[in-house]
Design an enzyme around this catalytic site. Sequence first.
Site, mmCIF file in Angstrom:
data_model
loop_
_atom_site.group_PDB
_atom_site.id
_atom_site.type_symbol
_atom_site.label_atom_id
_atom_site.label_comp_id
_atom_site.label_asym_id
_atom_site.label_seq_id
_atom_site.Cartn_x
_atom_site.Cartn_y
_atom_site.Cartn_z
ATOM 1 N N GLU A 117 0.827 -1.196 0.000
ATOM 2 C CA GLU A 117 0.000 0.000 0.000
ATOM 3 C C GLU A 117 0.870 1.258 0.000
ATOM 4 O O GLU A 117 1.899 1.315 0.673
ATOM 5 C CB GLU A 117 -0.937 -0.002 1.214
ATOM 6 N N GLU A 125 2.389 0.401 3.889
ATOM 7 C CA GLU A 125 2.543 -0.881 4.576
ATOM 8 C C GLU A 125 2.383 -2.013 3.582
ATOM 9 O O GLU A 125 1.968 -1.806 2.436
ATOM 10 C CB GLU A 125 1.523 -1.029 5.707
ATOM 11 N N ASN A 127 0.500 -5.737 3.467
ATOM 12 C CA ASN A 127 -0.386 -6.705 4.113
ATOM 13 C C ASN A 127 -0.027 -8.104 3.611
ATOM 14 O O ASN A 127 -0.235 -8.409 2.426
ATOM 15 C CB ASN A 127 -1.857 -6.396 3.797
ATOM 16 N N ARG A 144 -1.188 -10.978 3.171
ATOM 17 C CA ARG A 144 -2.362 -11.848 3.074
ATOM 18 C C ARG A 144 -3.172 -11.447 1.850
ATOM 19 O O ARG A 144 -2.874 -10.454 1.183
ATOM 20 C CB ARG A 144 -3.235 -11.691 4.329
#
Length: 453
Positions: A219, A233, A235, A237
């Site tokens: 992101e 960041e 993620n 997943r």
Amino acid sequence: ALPVSGWGHASENPERPDGLEAEGIVFIGPSGGPMRALGDKIAASILAQTAKVPQIPWSGDGLTVDPQVVIATGAVPDDLFRKAMVTTADEAVAAANRIGYPVMLKASEGGGGKGIRMNANEDELRTNFVQVENEVPGSPMFMMQLCTGARHLEVQIVGDEHGNAIALNGRDCSTQRRFQKIFEEGPPIIAPPATFREMERAAQRLTQSIGYSGAGTVEYLFSAAENKFSFLELNPRLQVEHPVTEGLTGVNLPATQLQVAMGIPLNHIPEVRRFYGRSDSYGKDKIDFIEEDYPSINKHVIAARITAENPDEGFKPTSGKIDRITFQSNTDVWGYFSVTADGGVEVDDHTVLEQCHTCLALAQACCAIAANRTGGSFVLKIFEGCTAPTLDLCRLLRMLYASVTVEKPRTSKACNSERYVICVNFRPTEPLRSQIVTALERATQQTRHGPAF
């Protein structure tokens, strides 16, 4: 056995892949080391700096780490990690004076709107430090400069155990309410193609540097005025908005995760090969995913999340039994819902757009939900429309929640419920307006007489 945790915070627990590996079971997702490091916002930012991913000024400026140490230990060394933290209000103030106000104070283990506060001055920062500390007890905290007027863009990545990393375009998730995404749209047309390609390459470098295997999302904050992006960041997943990427690329992400977990190289996966323009879907020739560009995408996809909130009471959260859900779906407009562990229901609408007429497509995607509430059941219809695909999503958000009117049409005899229609005060031009009206009338008729379940 190949277990998978789906999406959400349960899929970010590094103890799961570590425990499964100890039992000889393959986990569908990244291994514990990269998951542990990337799941922490501070560690992820240090790793991003190391991979030369642009960063917004923050409390850990300039810190780098040997990725091999992270791969081996699953963590950034403690002394390095602490240098990026703010552990007291005084440390936070000192860091803010260096970074420059306004600043965002964040808990590295926060999420979903918890553990994050904007601070315009020292007084606010000292007050908010205590609040963030209490919201996410025990979590390390850090700070970053507030990027005003920025868009929230993200890149979908997949890595494999052979060192490959692909970027499957991305999504614009700027329209948020209470730090929760409302609309997810792709491709992110606000960023020039060359700039977004750099965002993809940066995400791939980060993924490769730590041996990441599986699906993930990098992101960014993007400033359209300056044409610059900064790491936010990663993620580790699969995110719930992954169907946007699937609609754009034709790559089934859960299936790709499974094949990667089976040890299949990304350049051997047929859908990935087709996305990169290979005529031989089952070939095995090498693809340089960093240097080679995939063919231009000529689609547009938007996902809209429907939330259980009452517009009559300031969008107060509602609850109750759901009696009926009806989707007016076709191959280009469809919806789905999922049942949570406590029996709750989450609903999403997705729309594939051959043209950038988001208003018409969303009108066709109207979803009716009949549910019980105090005083009887009701049907909630959501419609959102805009004429320009380049509409500033921050302005859209303000319009969406500042210009909402609620109408109460006549009672439906079919379900004996009150009908509430949420209408956003957009004014599309002709002939688009007449198309929207026609689509809404058709959707209304289908809802009134269509099948219920």
